[in-house]
Structure formats: structure tokens, C-alpha cells
Scaffold this active site. Structure first.
Site, PDB file in Angstrom:
ATOM      1  N   PRO A  83      40.572  43.900  39.458  1.00 20.46           N
ATOM      2  CA  PRO A  83      39.650  44.833  38.754  1.00 20.46           C
ATOM      3  C   PRO A  83      38.402  45.225  39.290  1.00 20.46           C
ATOM      4  CG  PRO A  83      40.608  43.272  37.326  1.00 20.46           C
ATOM      5  CD  PRO A  83      41.165  42.922  38.849  1.00 20.46           C
ATOM      6  N   CYS A  84      37.686  46.107  39.098  1.00 16.62           N
ATOM      7  CA  CYS A  84      36.554  46.616  39.888  1.00 16.62           C
ATOM      8  C   CYS A  84      35.351  46.906  39.446  1.00 16.62           C
ATOM      9  CB  CYS A  84      36.987  47.855  40.690  1.00 16.62           C
ATOM     10  SG  CYS A  84      37.471  49.081  39.561  1.00 16.62           S
ATOM     11  N   GLN A  85      35.128  46.280  38.095  1.00 16.42           N
ATOM     12  CA  GLN A  85      34.033  46.588  37.293  1.00 16.42           C
ATOM     13  C   GLN A  85      32.694  46.029  37.921  1.00 16.42           C
ATOM     14  OE1 GLN A  85      36.643  45.726  35.916  1.00 16.42           O
ATOM     15  NE2 GLN A  85      37.342  46.962  34.466  1.00 16.42           N
ATOM     16  N   TRP A  87      31.857  45.878  40.957  1.00 15.18           N
ATOM     17  CA  TRP A  87      31.424  46.672  42.175  1.00 15.18           C
ATOM     18  C   TRP A  87      31.222  48.098  41.969  1.00 15.18           C
ATOM     19  CZ3 TRP A  87      29.579  43.179  45.187  1.00 15.18           C
ATOM     20  CH2 TRP A  87      30.267  41.854  45.314  1.00 15.18           C
ATOM     21  N   ASN A 123      40.538  49.803  45.674  1.00 12.40           N
ATOM     22  CA  ASN A 123      39.174  49.519  44.813  1.00 12.40           C
ATOM     23  C   ASN A 123      38.153  50.389  44.636  1.00 12.40           C
ATOM     24  OD1 ASN A 123      37.177  47.445  43.433  1.00 12.40           O
ATOM     25  ND2 ASN A 123      38.619  46.039  44.154  1.00 12.40           N
TER      26      ASN A 123
END
Length: 352
Positions: A83-85, A87, A123
Site C-alpha cells: 500500500p502506497c498512501q 508515499w 508502487n
């Protein structure tokens, strides 16, 4: 040649797993902390197991035993699309997503233990801009010193058959050959919204608030009176809020008279371009250019999924519109995942 097999960490609803499977790689399992993804994942990823686990608590030996994995297996692909929230450049609550910033470091632990033939990381581009803080820099250094040939770059998924503009960081590492592997791009022209949406593609016209309880999920969020008025005067095929920017009744107060920013909010998609990036809030016109090119509504759940390149019969399960939309918006577009899988297969065929 022995069959390539993959384990998909942070699999969510299975966008990456589906595309990897379609390319010809066997997917053994998907791992995710969100148990609500299980039904969707197992309904679409044939023969794969959904492992409900927190990667911070999952041990390497536990996974080894559960899936009968071997270390130093040239035919093993480990995939980590965390999960990339944290960054992301999109405004998110960084406190809520702070734990996720270390997921790449946890994934590295499994790569070090299993030493697979192939490693894939996907990502947001922000993970590259913050490569020291995200752990990416140390991960790449370890791969380079451990015999891997590493490709990493930011790719635009519309170059791989996805009808959507979306930039994603992608790393593909392999220790089977000295060749740098990158996703195989499509030789065709970019796929547009017109080619996948609209009545001729099986999407009947519907009104805001339409509920579709079938597997097709052509469900659309409702609109209040003010937003209905806004869309009514927004030009078809790419119109935006500038059509009422000086209208004190219709323009949001923070946008009144401002023509130089946030033009996508309340805007319509263009028919003859790929869509904008499908986020987890794509069902809401106030969160981006998510209005239908022609109809006075936001795009439906199924339309968002198709723009992410999910097949039209992919089955989504969830207790709410928002949860299904989050699963769709967070997914790796399957067609892009297939481009990654095809590159790995091509390399493996030439190397073995």
C-alpha cells in the site's frame, strides 16, 4: 522448463495476481492484512490461496511450510506491491498510513530468505523520490550485491494497453540472467475511454444513484442538487468547472474566480483519450475528473474497473461502494501486470 510460480504480497483484490496469471505464471497465493479482499481474490485467481496475515507478524519459515516453497528457487517470483498512501503525492492522512511506509523493508526480509529467481515491486513514483526513507535504496543495493540484475523506473501504464494515464514505479530484478528486464510495452496505439465504455461496450445509460446488485456492478453514486446543476452545464467530452467558475451559486467558494488550478475537480473524462488516474475515490465527481464524458453522473464501479483494465466479468465483493472502489483504485492494472509477467517469462525461456 519448470513452471514459474509467484507469491503476491499485499495482493488486495488481485489486480497484480490476475495479470501475472494471465501472462502464464502460476500464482500460488496472495497475502493481505485486509480479510475483506479474500472473497474477491479467490473468486478470480484460479487455484491460488488467500493468506490473511499481517506481514509484520508473518515468519519466513511459516510461509515456506504453508506453500511448500524452496529457497534459491530460480522459478519463484516474489511480488511486493505494498500500500502506497504514505508515499503518494495525493493528500492523504499520513498518520493513518504511517505503518505502511515500512512494508517494503518487511518484504525485503522474505526476499533475503528465499532468494527467488525474480523479484517484482510496484508502487507510486513517490517511493523513488523518497528512496532512502522508504527503504528502496537499501533494497536495491542489496539486490545488486546479491547477484541480481535490477531494472527500476517509473512507467506510464497507458503504454501497456491500459485505458488510463497512471504513472507507477516498477522494479523487476532477476538472478537467472544478466539481462535487465522491463515490462513489455504494447505496440498498439493507446486505448481510449471510447473503446471500453459507452453503450456499444455494454454500459447502458443510467442515472445518478443507480444501484446494480448483479455481478456487473454498474452502480453509480448519487448526486445532490448542486452537483446536478454543475454537471448540467459542464460541456460534454472533457468539460470542467471553468464553465461556471464565475457563477457564485455553482462554483465552490474556494474555486470561485480561480482558473489556474484544480481544473479536474468536477470535470468530465474525454472520450478519445485514456482516462485520468483511477483513484480510490473515482466514484465521486468532487475528487477528480471522474464524471462520465456524456452522461450527467460519475462513472460506475464497473466502469472504473474496466478503466483499470480488469475484465468485464471480474467479480468484486464488498460491503459498500467505497470498499469496492478502494479495492479497484488501489489495484495494479491487470494488463500492466501481464506486461511484467510476459517480460519475466521471455527472460526465463531464453535463460534456461
Amino acid at each position: 522448463m519448470k513452471e514459474l510460480k509467484a507469491v503476491d504480497f499485499f495482493c488486495s483484490g488481485g489486480g497484480m495476481s490476475y495479470g501475472i496469471q494471465q501472462s502464464g505464471i502460476k500464482v500460488l497465493a496472495g497475502i493481505d492484512f485486509d480479510e475483506s479482499c479474500k472473497e474477491t481474490y479467490e473468486a478470480n485467481i484460479n487455484g491460488a490461496e488467500f493468506i490473511h496475515a499481517d506481514v509484520f507478524e508473518l515468519s519466513e519459515t511459516e510461509l515456506e511450510t504453508r506453500l511448500s516453497l524452496k529457497t534459491n528457487d530460480d522459478n519463484l517470483v516474489l511480488i511486493g506491491c505494498s500500500p502506497c498512501q504514505f508515499w503518494s503525492i495525493i493528500n492523504t492522512d499520513k498518520k493513518k498510513s504511517e505503518k505502511s511506509k515500512n512494508l517494503l523493508i518487511e518484504f525485503k526480509r522474505f526476499v533475503q530468505y528465499f532468494n527467488p529467481g525474480y523479484v517484482v515491486v510496484e508502487n507510486v513514483p513517490g517511493v523513488l523520490r523518497k528512496k532512502e526513507e522508504s527503504g528502496l535504496e537499501g533494497f536495491i543495493e542489496w539486490l545488486n550485491t546479491s547477484g541480481y540484475t535490477v531494472h527500476f523506473n517509473v512507467h506510464e501504464v497507458s503504454n501497456y494497453g491500459v485505458p488510463q494515464h497512471r504513472k507507477r514505479f516498477t522494479l523487476i530484478a532477476n538472478r537467472v540472467s544478466s539481462i535487465e528486464i522491463s515490462p513489455i510495452s504494447s505496440t498498439k496505439k493507446k486505448v481510449t475511454v471510447r473503446e471500453v465504455l459507452g453503450e456499444k461496450n455494454g454500459f447502458p445509460k443510467v442515472a445518478p444513484g443507480h444501484k446494480d446488485d448483479s455481478d456487473f456492478l454498474h452502480s453509480v453514486a448519487g448526486l445532490n442538487e448542486l452537483n446536478l446543476k454543475r454537471l448540467a452545464i459542464t460541456p460534454k467530452d472533457g468539460g470542467d468547472r471553468l464553465s461556471y467558475v464565475y457563477n457564485s451559486e455553482l462554483a465552490p467558494p474556494c474555486h470561485f474566480g480561480k482558473t489556474d488550478s484544480f481544473r479536474d475537480i468536477y470535470g468530465r473524462m474525454w472520450w478519445d483519450r485514456p482516462s485520468p488516474t483511477i483513484t480510490t475515490k473515482f466514484f465521486s465527481i468532487s475528487n477528480g475528473r471522474f464524471a462520465h464524458p456524456e452522461e450527467d453522473r460519475a462513472i460506475s464501479l464497473r466502469e472504473g474497473a474496466v478503466l483499470q483494465s480488469f475484465p468485464i466479468d471480474f467479480k468484486f465483493s464488498g460491503s459498500s461502494t467505497a470498499k469496492i472502489a478502494r479495492m479497484i483504485g488501489n489495484a495494479v492494472p491487470p494488463k500492466y501486470a501481464s506486461a511484467i509477467g510476459e517480460a519475466i517469462i521471455q527472460n526465463h525461456s531464453n535463460a534456461i
